[in-house]
Design a protein around this motif. Structure first.
Motif, PDB file in Angstrom:
ATOM      1  N   LYS A   1     -10.571   4.404  30.275  1.00 49.16           N
ATOM      2  CA  LYS A   1      -9.934   5.584  30.859  1.00 49.16           C
ATOM      3  C   LYS A   1      -9.333   5.313  32.238  1.00 49.16           C
ATOM      4  CE  LYS A   1     -10.775   8.915  27.837  1.00 49.16           C
ATOM      5  NZ  LYS A   1      -9.687   9.758  27.266  1.00 49.16           N
ATOM      6  N   ASN A   2      -9.685   4.188  32.859  1.00 51.62           N
ATOM      7  CA  ASN A   2      -9.229   3.886  34.213  1.00 51.62           C
ATOM      8  C   ASN A   2      -8.691   2.461  34.288  1.00 51.62           C
ATOM      9  OD1 ASN A   2     -10.413   6.258  36.047  1.00 51.62           O
ATOM     10  ND2 ASN A   2     -11.946   5.742  34.512  1.00 51.62           N
ATOM     11  N   SER A   3      -7.681   2.269  35.107  1.00 45.16           N
ATOM     12  CA  SER A   3      -7.129   0.931  35.290  1.00 45.16           C
ATOM     13  C   SER A   3      -8.072   0.084  36.132  1.00 45.16           C
ATOM     14  CB  SER A   3      -5.766   1.014  35.980  1.00 45.16           C
ATOM     15  OG  SER A   3      -5.927   1.445  37.324  1.00 45.16           O
ATOM     16  N   ALA A   4      -7.904  -1.222  36.024  1.00 45.79           N
ATOM     17  CA  ALA A   4      -8.728  -2.124  36.833  1.00 45.79           C
ATOM     18  C   ALA A   4      -8.482  -1.879  38.321  1.00 45.79           C
ATOM     19  CB  ALA A   4      -8.413  -3.568  36.468  1.00 45.79           C
ATOM     20  N   ILE A   5      -7.232  -1.572  38.672  1.00 44.49           N
ATOM     21  CA  ILE A   5      -6.912  -1.289  40.073  1.00 44.49           C
ATOM     22  C   ILE A   5      -7.698  -0.081  40.558  1.00 44.49           C
ATOM     23  CG2 ILE A   5      -5.089  -0.554  41.651  1.00 44.49           C
ATOM     24  CD1 ILE A   5      -3.108  -2.083  39.855  1.00 44.49           C
ATOM     25  N   SER A   6      -7.678   0.983  39.762  1.00 40.05           N
ATOM     26  CA  SER A   6      -8.388   2.203  40.143  1.00 40.05           C
ATOM     27  C   SER A   6      -9.886   1.951  40.280  1.00 40.05           C
ATOM     28  CB  SER A   6      -8.137   3.298  39.105  1.00 40.05           C
ATOM     29  OG  SER A   6      -8.903   4.453  39.391  1.00 40.05           O
ATOM     30  N   LEU A   7     -10.457   1.194  39.373  1.00 38.47           N
ATOM     31  CA  LEU A   7     -11.893   0.922  39.416  1.00 38.47           C
ATOM     32  C   LEU A   7     -12.257   0.136  40.678  1.00 38.47           C
ATOM     33  CD1 LEU A   7     -12.565   0.024  35.675  1.00 38.47           C
ATOM     34  CD2 LEU A   7     -13.344   2.071  36.886  1.00 38.47           C
ATOM     35  N   HIS A   8     -11.486  -0.898  40.983  1.00 41.51           N
ATOM     36  CA  HIS A   8     -11.790  -1.710  42.157  1.00 41.51           C
ATOM     37  C   HIS A   8     -11.628  -0.904  43.448  1.00 41.51           C
ATOM     38  CE1 HIS A   8     -12.603  -5.646  40.459  1.00 41.51           C
ATOM     39  NE2 HIS A   8     -11.552  -5.531  39.660  1.00 41.51           N
ATOM     40  N   VAL A   9     -10.556  -0.110  43.536  1.00 38.90           N
ATOM     41  CA  VAL A   9     -10.328   0.678  44.749  1.00 38.90           C
ATOM     42  C   VAL A   9     -11.428   1.712  44.941  1.00 38.90           C
ATOM     43  CG1 VAL A   9      -8.798   2.368  45.840  1.00 38.90           C
ATOM     44  CG2 VAL A   9      -7.831   0.328  44.780  1.00 38.90           C
TER      45      VAL A   9
ATOM     46  N   LEU B   1     -14.475   1.572  43.737  1.00 37.22           N
ATOM     47  CA  LEU B   1     -15.715   0.867  44.076  1.00 37.22           C
ATOM     48  C   LEU B   1     -15.740   0.551  45.565  1.00 37.22           C
ATOM     49  CD1 LEU B   1     -18.344  -0.580  43.302  1.00 37.22           C
ATOM     50  CD2 LEU B   1     -16.972  -2.615  42.778  1.00 37.22           C
ATOM     51  N   ALA B   2     -14.640   0.004  46.078  1.00 38.66           N
ATOM     52  CA  ALA B   2     -14.576  -0.339  47.492  1.00 38.66           C
ATOM     53  C   ALA B   2     -14.721   0.899  48.375  1.00 38.66           C
ATOM     54  CB  ALA B   2     -13.251  -1.040  47.791  1.00 38.66           C
ATOM     55  N   SER B   3     -14.029   1.988  48.010  1.00 38.18           N
ATOM     56  CA  SER B   3     -14.068   3.212  48.816  1.00 38.18           C
ATOM     57  C   SER B   3     -15.466   3.804  48.871  1.00 38.18           C
ATOM     58  CB  SER B   3     -13.085   4.242  48.239  1.00 38.18           C
ATOM     59  OG  SER B   3     -11.763   3.780  48.314  1.00 38.18           O
ATOM     60  N   ILE B   4     -16.138   3.835  47.719  1.00 33.07           N
ATOM     61  CA  ILE B   4     -17.478   4.428  47.685  1.00 33.07           C
ATOM     62  C   ILE B   4     -18.469   3.557  48.444  1.00 33.07           C
ATOM     63  CG2 ILE B   4     -19.363   5.171  46.195  1.00 33.07           C
ATOM     64  CD1 ILE B   4     -17.266   5.789  44.051  1.00 33.07           C
ATOM     65  N   LEU B   5     -18.363   2.232  48.292  1.00 33.63           N
ATOM     66  CA  LEU B   5     -19.245   1.344  49.054  1.00 33.63           C
ATOM     67  C   LEU B   5     -19.027   1.524  50.548  1.00 33.63           C
ATOM     68  CD1 LEU B   5     -18.937  -1.905  46.902  1.00 33.63           C
ATOM     69  CD2 LEU B   5     -21.015  -0.557  47.234  1.00 33.63           C
ATOM     70  N   GLN B   6     -17.771   1.737  50.940  1.00 34.66           N
ATOM     71  CA  GLN B   6     -17.462   1.948  52.345  1.00 34.66           C
ATOM     72  C   GLN B   6     -18.070   3.253  52.848  1.00 34.66           C
ATOM     73  OE1 GLN B   6     -13.308   1.350  53.033  1.00 34.66           O
ATOM     74  NE2 GLN B   6     -13.512   1.174  55.243  1.00 34.66           N
TER      75      GLN B   6
ATOM     76  N   GLU C   1     -15.143  -5.576  50.306  1.00 35.24           N
ATOM     77  CA  GLU C   1     -14.001  -6.425  50.649  1.00 35.24           C
ATOM     78  C   GLU C   1     -13.459  -7.136  49.411  1.00 35.24           C
ATOM     79  OE1 GLU C   1     -12.820 -10.312  53.391  1.00 35.24           O
ATOM     80  OE2 GLU C   1     -14.810  -9.393  53.600  1.00 35.24           O
ATOM     81  N   ILE C   2     -14.358  -7.665  48.598  1.00 35.06           N
ATOM     82  CA  ILE C   2     -13.930  -8.340  47.361  1.00 35.06           C
ATOM     83  C   ILE C   2     -13.181  -7.369  46.460  1.00 35.06           C
ATOM     84  CG2 ILE C   2     -14.763  -9.399  45.220  1.00 35.06           C
ATOM     85  CD1 ILE C   2     -17.066 -10.611  46.900  1.00 35.06           C
ATOM     86  N   ALA C   3     -13.687  -6.140  46.354  1.00 34.30           N
ATOM     87  CA  ALA C   3     -13.048  -5.141  45.491  1.00 34.30           C
ATOM     88  C   ALA C   3     -11.646  -4.789  45.986  1.00 34.30           C
ATOM     89  CB  ALA C   3     -13.924  -3.893  45.404  1.00 34.30           C
TER      90      ALA C   3
END
Length: 333
Positions: free
Chosen positions: A49-57, A59-64, A81-83
């Protein structure tokens, strides 16, 4: 015997937390687990349901955001940072992807790197983001990234460049972004007379609009087109404007005007504070859970650190800098 001096600085950045807004730390941890699972299994429902770009972004935003809500000593920052870098790499390689996302991602990555105490690395990413935002003519995004660039310059110690960058950001944000304008003017050490007058006019207009919006006895007025950028200014941004005026007037030795400005700033800031001692206890529990043993810095045999604490704008940073100037002390961000 060299004491270790510790001082904590929280960097606040405007980050688009697509999934995370309004959730507590436990709910955010659940979101992180779901996204990690989706990235590990491309066939899962969330991955489809989600693109890899959306998932990585995300993930990074929530971790931040988790790093703000419940710091863990920076362990989440490395994964974030990796995400971010993975998402950026995907967009750069796939020309069919939405290239307009790159600027904001680089801006967020820069903010993350500053949180990690790496302003030099942050500056490189922020300058990349500025170039992309300039090409697109995305002025709101450009003003936000430009503010963080100025902050990175200040953290590196290039203070004169930082002041010029803050001034340029304020000029760019005027009429567009109340957040970037107010933060830039408040962060400057020295403000030109023209910018001080502009900030004074903006503060008067913003306070008037804020008062009209809050007064139930009056019919709400619509801000003029020229005032629209200030129509929904936040209380914290109002206080930043007045703190900027305080510094500007104080430099000019206009002490009565400076005192009025700092009184307004503190009054507005007080309205945004809802103090509860439990928040302080949570902070203490977090610190003791992360920093469990000796600091382990070569040459510093005193295991008892010195903590410099204080209310905002009370001079704690200045005290830290005075201690740090002593060759027998070592500071940590």
């Amino acid at each position: 015997m060299k004491p270790l001096l510790l001082s904590t600085c929280l960097l606040c950045a405007a980050i688009p937390f697509h999934l995370a807004m309004g959730q507590d730390a436990a709910a955010l941890e659940e979101q992180v687990a779901l996204i990690r699972g989706a990235l590990a299994d491309p066939t899962s429902h969330i991955a489809r349901k989600n693109s890899a770009i959306s998932l990585h972004v995300n993930l990074a935003s929530i971790l931040q955001q988790l790093n703000h809500l419940s710091p863990d000593g920076g362990r989440r920052i490395a994964e974030a940072e990796i995400a971010y870098r993975t998402a950026i790499s995907i967009i750069e390689k796939d020309k069919s992807a939405d290239q307009s996302l790159l600027g904001s991602m680089l801006g967020n990555l820069g903010a993350l790197l500053m949180e990690d105490g790496r302003p030099g690395d942050a500056l490189l990413e922020l300058e990349r983001g500025i170039k992309l935002a300039e090409v697109r003519g995305a002025l709101d995004e450009l003003s936000s990234i430009s503010f963080n660039r100025a902050k990175a310059l200040a953290l590196i110690g290039r203070l004169e460049e930082a002041d010029l960058a803050y001034s340029d950001c304020a000029d760019l944000a005027y009429g567009i972004s109340a957040s970037s304008f107010s933060k830039s003017t408040a962060a400057m050490e020295s403000m030109s007379p023209a910018l001080l007058k502009k900030t004074e006019d903006v503060s008067k207009t913003a306070h008037r609009l804020d008062k009209e919006r809050k007064d139930p006895s009056k019919k709400k007025k619509t801000a003029s087109p020229q005032e629209q950028w200030l129509a929904n200014i936040r209380q914290m941004e109002l206080s930043w404007l007045d703190f900027a005026l305080f510094k500007g007037f104080n430099k000019l030795k206009q002490y009565d005007a400076a005192w009025e400005a700092v009184q307004r700033a503190n009054h507005v800031m007080r309205e945004t504070v809802s103090y509860g001692v439990e928040a302080d206890w949570n902070t203490i529990r977090t610190l003791t859970s992360v920093f469990k043993g000796p600091m382990g810095i070569p040459g510093y045999s005193d295991s008892i650190p010195i903590f410099v604490v204080g209310l905002p704008r009370s001079g704690s940073t200045l005290v830290e800098q005075i201690f740090a100037a002593n060759s027998d002390a070592r500071t940590r961000p």
